[in-house]
Design a protein around this motif. Structure first.
Motif, PDB file in Angstrom:
ATOM      1  N   MET A 130       6.746  -9.890  -9.628  1.00 38.83           N
ATOM      2  CA  MET A 130       5.321  -9.666  -9.379  1.00 38.83           C
ATOM      3  C   MET A 130       5.042  -9.545  -7.889  1.00 38.83           C
ATOM      4  O   MET A 130       4.283  -8.674  -7.451  1.00 38.83           O
ATOM      5  N   ILE A 131       5.652 -10.418  -7.085  1.00 37.89           N
ATOM      6  CA  ILE A 131       5.466 -10.379  -5.633  1.00 37.89           C
ATOM      7  C   ILE A 131       6.007  -9.073  -5.059  1.00 37.89           C
ATOM      8  O   ILE A 131       5.346  -8.414  -4.240  1.00 37.89           O
ATOM      9  N   ASP A 132       7.205  -8.688  -5.474  1.00 36.52           N
ATOM     10  CA  ASP A 132       7.827  -7.463  -4.953  1.00 36.52           C
ATOM     11  C   ASP A 132       6.978  -6.236  -5.279  1.00 36.52           C
ATOM     12  O   ASP A 132       6.796  -5.344  -4.431  1.00 36.52           O
ATOM     13  N   ALA A 133       6.474  -6.175  -6.510  1.00 34.65           N
ATOM     14  CA  ALA A 133       5.654  -5.028  -6.910  1.00 34.65           C
ATOM     15  C   ALA A 133       4.359  -4.984  -6.107  1.00 34.65           C
ATOM     16  O   ALA A 133       3.904  -3.906  -5.696  1.00 34.65           O
ATOM     17  N   THR A 134       3.776  -6.152  -5.847  1.00 36.44           N
ATOM     18  CA  THR A 134       2.543  -6.211  -5.061  1.00 36.44           C
ATOM     19  C   THR A 134       2.790  -5.742  -3.635  1.00 36.44           C
ATOM     20  O   THR A 134       1.996  -4.975  -3.063  1.00 36.44           O
ATOM     21  N   GLN A 185      -2.588  -0.334 -11.578  1.00 36.86           N
ATOM     22  CA  GLN A 185      -1.865   0.229 -12.720  1.00 36.86           C
ATOM     23  C   GLN A 185      -0.391   0.418 -12.390  1.00 36.86           C
ATOM     24  O   GLN A 185       0.494   0.093 -13.198  1.00 36.86           O
ATOM     25  N   ALA A 186      -0.114   0.943 -11.201  1.00 37.99           N
ATOM     26  CA  ALA A 186       1.277   1.125 -10.793  1.00 37.99           C
ATOM     27  C   ALA A 186       1.985  -0.207 -10.653  1.00 37.99           C
ATOM     28  O   ALA A 186       3.146  -0.357 -11.046  1.00 37.99           O
ATOM     29  N   LEU A 187       1.288  -1.184 -10.106  1.00 37.54           N
ATOM     30  CA  LEU A 187       1.855  -2.521  -9.896  1.00 37.54           C
ATOM     31  C   LEU A 187       2.219  -3.182 -11.225  1.00 37.54           C
ATOM     32  O   LEU A 187       3.342  -3.668 -11.414  1.00 37.54           O
ATOM     33  N   THR A 188       1.268  -3.220 -12.145  1.00 38.77           N
ATOM     34  CA  THR A 188       1.531  -3.897 -13.415  1.00 38.77           C
ATOM     35  C   THR A 188       2.578  -3.157 -14.245  1.00 38.77           C
ATOM     36  O   THR A 188       3.331  -3.782 -14.992  1.00 38.77           O
ATOM     37  N   LEU A 189       2.626  -1.832 -14.111  1.00 38.16           N
ATOM     38  CA  LEU A 189       3.668  -1.089 -14.818  1.00 38.16           C
ATOM     39  C   LEU A 189       5.042  -1.457 -14.271  1.00 38.16           C
ATOM     40  O   LEU A 189       6.004  -1.624 -15.034  1.00 38.16           O
ATOM     41  N   VAL A 206       1.347  -2.039 -23.410  1.00 32.62           N
ATOM     42  CA  VAL A 206      -0.091  -1.797 -23.419  1.00 32.62           C
ATOM     43  C   VAL A 206      -0.851  -3.078 -23.073  1.00 32.62           C
ATOM     44  O   VAL A 206      -1.783  -3.074 -22.264  1.00 32.62           O
ATOM     45  N   ALA A 207      -0.440  -4.197 -23.685  1.00 29.80           N
ATOM     46  CA  ALA A 207      -1.138  -5.459 -23.464  1.00 29.80           C
ATOM     47  C   ALA A 207      -0.917  -6.005 -22.060  1.00 29.80           C
ATOM     48  O   ALA A 207      -1.791  -6.670 -21.499  1.00 29.80           O
ATOM     49  N   GLY A 208       0.250  -5.724 -21.469  1.00 31.38           N
ATOM     50  CA  GLY A 208       0.576  -6.303 -20.175  1.00 31.38           C
ATOM     51  C   GLY A 208       0.447  -5.358 -19.010  1.00 31.38           C
ATOM     52  O   GLY A 208       0.733  -5.739 -17.874  1.00 31.38           O
ATOM     53  N   HIS A 209       0.023  -4.148 -19.263  1.00 32.86           N
ATOM     54  CA  HIS A 209      -0.056  -3.147 -18.193  1.00 32.86           C
ATOM     55  C   HIS A 209      -1.499  -2.729 -17.953  1.00 32.86           C
ATOM     56  O   HIS A 209      -2.123  -3.157 -16.976  1.00 32.86           O
ATOM     57  N   GLU A 210      -2.053  -1.945 -18.826  1.00 34.54           N
ATOM     58  CA  GLU A 210      -3.393  -1.399 -18.609  1.00 34.54           C
ATOM     59  C   GLU A 210      -4.448  -2.506 -18.557  1.00 34.54           C
ATOM     60  O   GLU A 210      -5.344  -2.491 -17.703  1.00 34.54           O
ATOM     61  N   THR A 211      -4.358  -3.475 -19.458  1.00 30.86           N
ATOM     62  CA  THR A 211      -5.368  -4.536 -19.491  1.00 30.86           C
ATOM     63  C   THR A 211      -5.286  -5.419 -18.255  1.00 30.86           C
ATOM     64  O   THR A 211      -6.312  -5.775 -17.661  1.00 30.86           O
TER      65      THR A 211
END
Length: 460
Positions: A121-125, A145-149, A264-269
């Motif tokens: 999560m930190i790296d993506a942020t 959206q890019a981060l959570t994906l 879907v549940a962990g990305h877009e939302t």
């Protein structure tokens, strides 16, 4: 109890077209007006459903959440999601099949496994922050959206950076993105109702879904042959290893459907929830100042950041409501008896704005969630409740807190608009209409080392 004994709550006596327009054009204001006029349970109808019962009373919501899985079918209420998620998704299953899938899927989202996902999560942020421009407005929603994906790709799918991950990422976004557009959300309805041939979904949806499946089924087969599968820590591999009490495993189709469900549940939302949190925080200087202090204090500050996230989900819930279809026999609900076949819908966005439960409900006040009188599980319901409560709720809350902390550590964001973004209904989510436009006065601070003492960037 027979079907003839059933008695519905009082209802809106307007034509279905008028009620549909009320939902579409007035949203929460229409529902609040209905609550004030008719009470905690209201019978409604629209051009798409009816009759159904909308709930605004936490006591009645508690009855539903504690009701029997055999009698109350949430999977049937989620049938619209079937074409996207798959018919073996936990969200569209009911009774024993749902409970079996839930037990198999729970372990990856509890205990120490959650801590292992935080670095992803930190790296993506950090990667998203590094790409943000300085001195000019930009929409933060696409970045979230890019981060959570990316987090889903690492923690859930277990893909490493490279060509394979890039290809899957492109295909996943191509499948999901058109569905999230307001005008294209009827794709799911058309497919569910059988109004479109399964091999000719509008806008090429079915072809895009098939392109995703091609990669996922190939990866499922590859991992099942991998002698080191048990050493992997991603959710994908955990699903392949999971066994029920009889020693049975999920089939390839079931694994595929649950992976897409988690996507879907962990990305877009979660991306939408993060965008709303940033929007509300930046427009409330008092909250922003305290959030910066909390982020600077390290682990001790998580209480306030956690409260900030929960208050954001209260005032800007991502899903407007949840549903249960009555089956077997009529369902006793307060003073009413709901007939078989009728859907019961607890209204998340209305309950969480009731002024008797939340004084000054339109104010963004994370302090509501601090102290012994914090909202309970039937007045704060953004993840649903009971045995149908979102499996990834803890994952989402951790991810939102980690991302917000990193943003506060490294950036000096300010809102680019005078007021918070307006709400727009997109398929299944309540999203920011303009993507939450922000600006930063200078380039982000360098990424701190994990576990280091951080100096927060402040506005100039």
């Amino acid at each position: 109890m027979s079907a003839t004994d059933a008695s519905l709550p009082p209802g809106v006596r307007l034509p279905r077209l008028v009620q549909t327009l009320g939902f579409m054009l007035l949203g929460r204001r229409y529902l609040e007006a209905c609550r004030r006029r008719y009470g905690g349970a209201v019978t409604m109808s629209t051009l798409f459903d009816g009759p159904f019962v909308m709930l605004f009373d936490p006591a009645l919501v508690k009855q539903v959440f504690q009701g029997s899985n055999e009698q109350l079918h949430a999977g049937e209420a989620n049938a619209l999601l079937g074409p996207l998620l798959g018919q073996r998704s936990i969200l569209v299953l009911d009774e024993a099949e749902h409970l079996r899938h839930r037990r198999l899927m729970l372990p990856p989202f509890h205990g120490q496994r959650m801590r292992r996902y935080e670095q992803a999560m930190i790296d993506a942020t950090d990667r998203e922050i590094d790409a943000w421009p300085a001195g000019e407005p930009f929409a933060v929603m696409p970045s979230m959206q890019a981060l959570t994906l990316e987090v889903v790709m690492r923690a859930v799918f277990g893909f490493d950076a490279g060509a394979a991950e890039d290809e899957l990422r492109l295909r996943l976004r191509a499948m999901i993105e058109p569905i999230t557009r307001r005008r294209r959300s009827m794709i799911l309805f058309a497919l569910t109702q059988g109004r479109v041939r399964a091999d000719r979904g509008p806008g090429g949806f079915v072809a895009r879904r098939r392109a995703v499946d091609e990669i996922l089924f190939a990866e499922i087969a590859r991992r099942r042959r991998d002698p080191d599968l048990a050493e992997r820590e991603d959710v994908f591999s955990a699903l392949l290893m999971a066994k029920d009490q009889d020693g049975g495993r999920l089939t390839d189709q079931e694994v595929r459907d649950e992976l897409v469900t988690l996507l879907v549940a962990g990305h877009e939302t979660t991306a939408t929830a993060l965008a709303w949190s940033i929007d509300l925080m930046l427009h409330t200087p008092r909250v922003l100042a305290r959030a910066r202090e909390a982020a600077a204090s390290g682990e001790d500050g998580d209480g306030y950041l956690d409260a900030l996230v929960k208050e954001s989900l209260r005032i800007r819930p991502i899903i407007p409501g949840v549903g249960r279809v009555v089956r077997g026999e009529p369902f006793a609900l307060g003073d009413f008896t709901i007939p078989v076949g009728v859907e019961i819908n607890p209204s998340i966005r209305t309950i969480q704005r009731r002024p008797d439960l939340y004084p000054q409900p339109a104010e963004f006040r994370p302090e509501r969630f601090l102290g012994p009188d914090a909202p309970d599980t039937y007045t704060w319901v953004p993840f649903g409740g009971g045995t149908r409560r979102c499996l990834g709720a803890s994952f989402a809350l951790v991810e939102m807190r980690v991302v917000l902390r990193r943003i506060l550590e490294r950036t000096a964001l300010a809102p680019a608009a005078k007021k918070p973004d307006k709400v727009q209904f997109r398929a299944i989510t309540l999203a920011p209409r303009d993507g939450v436009r922000v600006r930063q006065s200078r380039r982000p601070a360098a990424a701190p080392r994990s576990g280091a003492t951080h100096t927060l960037a402040t506005p100039v």
